[in-house]
Design a protein around this motif. Structure first.
Motif: not given
Length: 398
Positions: A1-3, A23-31, A184-185, A384-398
């Motif tokens: 879980m990311a903050r 809210e998409a981030l919060a729904a998947r468990g991020d703070e 682009v999102l 489906e489109h929110k995966k663009v955002y999730f992929d970016l977030v996950d890539r940056l915080i790795r």
């Protein structure tokens, strides 16, 4: 879980893009903590759909004094700089997501950035084009050159840049931002709120009702700004008031241009045909407010400040099965064609009135437009489109 910290000079409740992302981030468990403006009656802090919303002690300025907008941006920047920095020092953020306007709000993430936290700059509108339209200034004007510089510096400071249209990405690259840093999102409806409606089922329900007992209802929702052309819509309604006495226009929202629009409706003798909501409406309430609409009107002026905008409301109307008549700006034509929306000549209230007249008389065409506009969502559905955002977030915080 990311903050994750997010910030925007906005009213969180009524801003669909920032809410959808947070809210998409919060729904998947991020703070998620979101720093935003405070309206009268807002608490200093509240939790909405799992997002901790922190209302900073500043309200949005509504008025005609440009220096007051600048003062508001600067005040919010300093408040955000200290609030985000202090929260980060207490407990480190894994990511900061800053939303424009202004672009320089990204520097409010200075302390997290200096300690190695990645930062996203989400450019909703390109400030040089917005202010070129506002002041009628050319690219070489000192103000525009300054805005281009702050845009480039903001983009360079950010780890990555998001923007809301493919056409906007192109112009950001022309402005000098690094294309490798820009994704682009798109602004697409949150299906939790804007559940897709089958236009045929919607029309069948409307046909079952007594059509003679209801007006022919035009709708627009969102910000009331001069560049969005609502005066054109009011003048079109005035042209039709004798020929089509059942036509009404519901304007749902608020903005700097509201008072002028109220005065124009009164001046043209259609104050009883043009109905204004009591300010902005929360996102959750919009589908109910729009239910039963016959036709959406998006009369955006075709100018440099609107060239790179895809109105979120247009895609929300597509989700709700409401056909739309729109001005064919550069970006709207990039995503929609004549089989999906009805076009009228930008800035021409007679052309808009004629298109409303035709659609009023042709329910089959209205239904066809509503069905075809749904093709956009078939391609860019949020789930489906929110995966663009999730992929970016996950890539940056790795």
């Amino acid at each position: 879980m990311a903050r994750i910290a997010m910030l925007a000079y906005t009213d969180y409740r009524s801003d669909p893009r920032v809410r959808r992302e947070a809210e998409a981030l919060a729904a998947r468990g991020d703070e998620v903590e979101f720093f935003c403006l405070r309206k009268d009656g807002d608490p200093a802090e509240e939790t909405m759909e799992g997002v901790r919303v922190r209302h900073l002690p500043l309200a949005r300025y509504r008025g005609g004094k440009n220096w007051m907008y600048v003062a508001g941006y600067l005040a919010f920047f300093w408040m955000s700089l200290f609030a985000v920095g202090a929260a980060h020092l207490r407990r480190r953020y894994d990511l900061v997501h800053a939303n424009s306007m202004p672009d320089f709000i990204v520097f409010a993430a200075l302390i997290p950035r200096l300690t190695g936290t990645p930062v996203i700059l989400d450019i909703h509108d390109t400030m040089p084009e917005i202010y070129r339209g506002k002041f009628g200034a050319g690219e070489g004007h000192p103000l525009i050159r300054m805005l281009l510089l702050q845009e480039r510096l903001s983009g360079a400071f950010a780890t990555h840049v998001l923007t809301s249209e493919h056409t906007k990405r192109d112009v950001l690259i022309e402005h000098g931002l690094d294309p490798a840093k820009i994704d682009v999102l798109l602004n697409v409806p949150d299906p939790r709120i804007f559940r897709r409606v089958d236009p045929d089922a919607r029309d069948a329900a409307a046909s079952a009702a007594d059509a003679s007992a209801k007006p022919f209802r035009l709708v627009f929702h969102g910000t009331m700004a001069e560049r969005l052309g609502l005066d054109i819509a009011i003048r079109a309604v005035a042209r039709l008031k004798d020929e089509l006495p059942d036509v009404v226009l519901d304007l749902i929202g608020d903005g700097d241009h509201r008072a002028a629009l109220v005065g124009l409706a009164r001046e043209l003798g259609v104050a009883d045909r043009v109905r204004f909501s009591d300010g902005m409406v929360p996102l959750e309430s919009l589908p109910a407010e729009l239910e039963g609409a016959d036709l959406a009107v998006i009369p955006t002026r075709a100018e440099i400040s609107t060239r790179y905008m895809l109105p979120t409301k247009l895609v929300e109307y597509a989700a709700l099965g409401i056909p739309a008549v729109v001005a064919p700006t550069h970006t709207i034509r990039y995503y929609f064609d004549e089989e999906q929306v009805a076009f009228f000549e930008p800035g021409d209230d007679a052309s808009l009135a004629e298109e409303i007249r035709k659609l009023h008389a042709d329910p089959e065409r209205r239904a066809r437009l509503a069905r075809n506009s749904g093709r956009f969502l078939d391609q860019y559905h949020w789930d489906e489109h929110k995966k663009v955002y999730f992929d970016l977030v996950d890539r940056l915080i790795r």
